[in-house]
Design a protein around this motif. Sequence first.
Motif, PDB file in Angstrom:
ATOM      1  N   VAL A   1       0.809  -1.228   0.000  1.00  0.00           N
ATOM      2  CA  VAL A   1       0.000   0.000   0.000  1.00  0.00           C
ATOM      3  C   VAL A   1       0.842   1.278   0.000  1.00  0.00           C
ATOM      4  CG1 VAL A   1      -2.038  -1.127   0.976  1.00  0.00           C
ATOM      5  CG2 VAL A   1      -0.343  -0.107   2.517  1.00  0.00           C
ATOM      6  N   GLU A   2       2.127   1.163   0.307  1.00  0.00           N
ATOM      7  CA  GLU A   2       3.052   2.301   0.239  1.00  0.00           C
ATOM      8  C   GLU A   2       4.415   1.786  -0.187  1.00  0.00           C
ATOM      9  OE1 GLU A   2       3.503   4.940   3.609  1.00  0.00           O
ATOM     10  OE2 GLU A   2       1.392   4.707   4.135  1.00  0.00           O
ATOM     11  N   CYS A   3       5.133   2.620  -0.925  1.00  0.00           N
ATOM     12  CA  CYS A   3       6.483   2.260  -1.359  1.00  0.00           C
ATOM     13  C   CYS A   3       7.327   3.525  -1.362  1.00  0.00           C
ATOM     14  CB  CYS A   3       6.430   1.643  -2.763  1.00  0.00           C
ATOM     15  SG  CYS A   3       8.041   1.188  -3.425  1.00  0.00           S
ATOM     16  N   HIS A   4       8.443   3.493  -0.644  1.00  0.00           N
ATOM     17  CA  HIS A   4       9.324   4.656  -0.521  1.00  0.00           C
ATOM     18  C   HIS A   4      10.745   4.286  -0.937  1.00  0.00           C
ATOM     19  CE1 HIS A   4       6.346   6.840   1.963  1.00  0.00           C
ATOM     20  NE2 HIS A   4       6.022   5.622   2.346  1.00  0.00           N
ATOM     21  N   TYR A   5      11.351   5.125  -1.751  1.00  0.00           N
ATOM     22  CA  TYR A   5      12.772   5.000  -2.088  1.00  0.00           C
ATOM     23  C   TYR A   5      13.503   5.754  -0.987  1.00  0.00           C
ATOM     24  CZ  TYR A   5      16.883   4.939  -5.212  1.00  0.00           C
ATOM     25  OH  TYR A   5      18.121   4.721  -5.780  1.00  0.00           O
ATOM     26  N   THR A   6      14.403   5.100  -0.274  1.00  0.00           N
ATOM     27  CA  THR A   6      14.956   5.691   0.936  1.00  0.00           C
ATOM     28  C   THR A   6      16.479   5.737   0.951  1.00  0.00           C
ATOM     29  OG1 THR A   6      14.996   3.545   2.071  1.00  0.00           O
ATOM     30  CG2 THR A   6      12.995   4.855   2.316  1.00  0.00           C
ATOM     31  N   THR A   7      16.978   6.526   1.878  1.00  0.00           N
ATOM     32  CA  THR A   7      18.403   6.508   2.186  1.00  0.00           C
ATOM     33  C   THR A   7      18.577   5.571   3.374  1.00  0.00           C
ATOM     34  OG1 THR A   7      18.234   8.335   3.752  1.00  0.00           O
ATOM     35  CG2 THR A   7      18.688   8.905   1.454  1.00  0.00           C
ATOM     36  N   GLY A   8      19.796   5.274   3.712  1.00  0.00           N
ATOM     37  CA  GLY A   8      20.038   4.450   4.885  1.00  0.00           C
ATOM     38  C   GLY A   8      20.176   2.983   4.535  1.00  0.00           C
ATOM     39  N   GLN A   9      19.786   2.151   5.469  1.00  0.00           N
ATOM     40  CA  GLN A   9      20.012   0.712   5.373  1.00  0.00           C
ATOM     41  C   GLN A   9      19.299   0.070   4.178  1.00  0.00           C
ATOM     42  OE1 GLN A   9      19.162  -1.209   9.062  1.00  0.00           O
ATOM     43  NE2 GLN A   9      19.915  -3.186   8.392  1.00  0.00           N
ATOM     44  N   TYR A  10      18.064   0.467   3.915  1.00  0.00           N
ATOM     45  CA  TYR A  10      17.281  -0.136   2.840  1.00  0.00           C
ATOM     46  C   TYR A  10      17.208   0.819   1.655  1.00  0.00           C
ATOM     47  CZ  TYR A  10      15.763  -2.444   7.098  1.00  0.00           C
ATOM     48  OH  TYR A  10      15.748  -3.079   8.301  1.00  0.00           O
ATOM     49  N   ALA A  11      17.132   0.264   0.468  1.00  0.00           N
ATOM     50  CA  ALA A  11      16.945   1.093  -0.719  1.00  0.00           C
ATOM     51  C   ALA A  11      15.472   1.454  -0.874  1.00  0.00           C
ATOM     52  CB  ALA A  11      17.426   0.354  -1.954  1.00  0.00           C
ATOM     53  N   ILE A  12      14.609   0.505  -0.523  1.00  0.00           N
ATOM     54  CA  ILE A  12      13.158   0.685  -0.630  1.00  0.00           C
ATOM     55  C   ILE A  12      12.528   0.222   0.673  1.00  0.00           C
ATOM     56  CG2 ILE A  12      11.067  -0.075  -1.850  1.00  0.00           C
ATOM     57  CD1 ILE A  12      12.794  -0.428  -4.362  1.00  0.00           C
ATOM     58  N   PHE A  13      11.497   0.951   1.099  1.00  0.00           N
ATOM     59  CA  PHE A  13      10.764   0.584   2.308  1.00  0.00           C
ATOM     60  C   PHE A  13       9.285   0.575   1.951  1.00  0.00           C
ATOM     61  CE2 PHE A  13       9.461   0.995   6.808  1.00  0.00           C
ATOM     62  CZ  PHE A  13      10.332   0.073   7.370  1.00  0.00           C
ATOM     63  N   VAL A  14       8.604  -0.541   2.224  1.00  0.00           N
ATOM     64  CA  VAL A  14       7.195  -0.666   1.854  1.00  0.00           C
ATOM     65  C   VAL A  14       6.315  -0.985   3.051  1.00  0.00           C
ATOM     66  CG1 VAL A  14       7.692  -1.381  -0.525  1.00  0.00           C
ATOM     67  CG2 VAL A  14       7.394  -3.122   1.227  1.00  0.00           C
ATOM     68  N   LYS A  15       5.055  -0.611   2.910  1.00  0.00           N
ATOM     69  CA  LYS A  15       4.023  -0.967   3.894  1.00  0.00           C
ATOM     70  C   LYS A  15       3.124  -1.987   3.213  1.00  0.00           C
ATOM     71  CE  LYS A  15       0.319   0.903   6.768  1.00  0.00           C
ATOM     72  NZ  LYS A  15      -0.423   2.137   7.135  1.00  0.00           N
ATOM     73  N   ILE A  16       2.807  -3.060   3.936  1.00  0.00           N
ATOM     74  CA  ILE A  16       2.041  -4.176   3.391  1.00  0.00           C
ATOM     75  C   ILE A  16       0.846  -4.462   4.296  1.00  0.00           C
ATOM     76  CG2 ILE A  16       2.161  -6.605   2.683  1.00  0.00           C
ATOM     77  CD1 ILE A  16       5.312  -6.172   2.847  1.00  0.00           C
ATOM     78  N   GLN A  17      -0.318  -4.682   3.708  1.00  0.00           N
ATOM     79  CA  GLN A  17      -1.517  -5.082   4.457  1.00  0.00           C
ATOM     80  C   GLN A  17      -1.929  -6.464   3.962  1.00  0.00           C
ATOM     81  OE1 GLN A  17      -2.388  -1.629   6.868  1.00  0.00           O
ATOM     82  NE2 GLN A  17      -3.184  -3.684   6.939  1.00  0.00           N
ATOM     83  N   THR A  18      -1.926  -7.449   4.860  1.00  0.00           N
ATOM     84  CA  THR A  18      -2.353  -8.797   4.497  1.00  0.00           C
ATOM     85  C   THR A  18      -3.419  -9.273   5.472  1.00  0.00           C
ATOM     86  OG1 THR A  18      -0.590  -9.839   5.796  1.00  0.00           O
ATOM     87  CG2 THR A  18      -0.140  -9.437   3.451  1.00  0.00           C
ATOM     88  N   LYS A  19      -4.119 -10.334   5.086  1.00  0.00           N
ATOM     89  CA  LYS A  19      -5.210 -10.836   5.924  1.00  0.00           C
ATOM     90  C   LYS A  19      -4.677 -11.538   7.175  1.00  0.00           C
ATOM     91  CE  LYS A  19      -8.573 -10.822   2.321  1.00  0.00           C
ATOM     92  NZ  LYS A  19      -9.956 -10.557   2.498  1.00  0.00           N
ATOM     93  N   THR A  20      -3.586 -12.273   7.016  1.00  0.00           N
ATOM     94  CA  THR A  20      -3.005 -13.024   8.136  1.00  0.00           C
ATOM     95  C   THR A  20      -1.488 -13.037   8.013  1.00  0.00           C
ATOM     96  OG1 THR A  20      -3.031 -15.093   6.891  1.00  0.00           O
ATOM     97  CG2 THR A  20      -5.004 -14.614   8.219  1.00  0.00           C
ATOM     98  N   ASN A  21      -0.825 -13.532   9.053  1.00  0.00           N
ATOM     99  CA  ASN A  21       0.625 -13.714   8.991  1.00  0.00           C
ATOM    100  C   ASN A  21       0.976 -14.754   7.925  1.00  0.00           C
ATOM    101  OD1 ASN A  21       0.783 -11.919  11.076  1.00  0.00           O
ATOM    102  ND2 ASN A  21       1.502 -13.386  12.600  1.00  0.00           N
ATOM    103  N   LYS A  22       0.136 -15.766   7.776  1.00  0.00           N
ATOM    104  CA  LYS A  22       0.362 -16.806   6.766  1.00  0.00           C
ATOM    105  C   LYS A  22       0.273 -16.198   5.359  1.00  0.00           C
ATOM    106  CE  LYS A  22      -1.023 -21.511   5.699  1.00  0.00           C
ATOM    107  NZ  LYS A  22      -1.864 -22.646   6.092  1.00  0.00           N
ATOM    108  N   HIS A  23      -0.678 -15.292   5.158  1.00  0.00           N
ATOM    109  CA  HIS A  23      -0.822 -14.567   3.889  1.00  0.00           C
ATOM    110  C   HIS A  23       0.458 -13.768   3.617  1.00  0.00           C
ATOM    111  CE1 HIS A  23      -3.367 -11.273   1.624  1.00  0.00           C
ATOM    112  NE2 HIS A  23      -2.482 -11.820   0.828  1.00  0.00           N
TER     113      HIS A  23
END
Length: 159
Positions: free
Chosen positions: A102-124
């Motif tokens: 649901v969100e995707c950011h190009y970032t500085t620091g440790q990660y090149a990209i940081f995303v937000k994810i919404q799923t129904k369950t941990n298994k999903h």
Amino acid sequence: MNQDHIEPLPQIDELDEKILKLITKNARIPFLEVARECGVSGAAIHQRVQRLLNLGVVSGSEFIVNPAKLGYNTCAYMGVYLEKAKYHSQVAKALREIPEVVECHYTTGQYAIFVKIQTKTNKHLKKLIDEAFQEIEGIARTETFISLEMDFKRQVAIK
């Protein structure tokens, strides 16, 4: 936003600030109610809001979906390491194809990209990581964090 060319900030006065505070608190507030609160005409509010839209200070209005009410009970954040920085655009394009991202950011620091994810369950979420993220060319590895609870979310402060 291109950091090499920063556009000048639009001129916002006290009336604009008051309007922004009211409409960001409740996007469905009638302009006549905003006008009463601000002590000006409804036409003046309409013109001011249109000006703020044209300046890009605000954009549209939206209804916010509560993911949990649709069964999306797991919110996670993922740091993405790229094999090479040049893969950024193609990885972002591939991530856009995953509806749960649901969100995707190009970032500085440790990660090149940081995303937000919404799923129904941990298994999903695990299935997405195994079957979708790991298949994207250019991703070297990922690091996932599950959000236990959101304490607050807000917009930027209006002076």
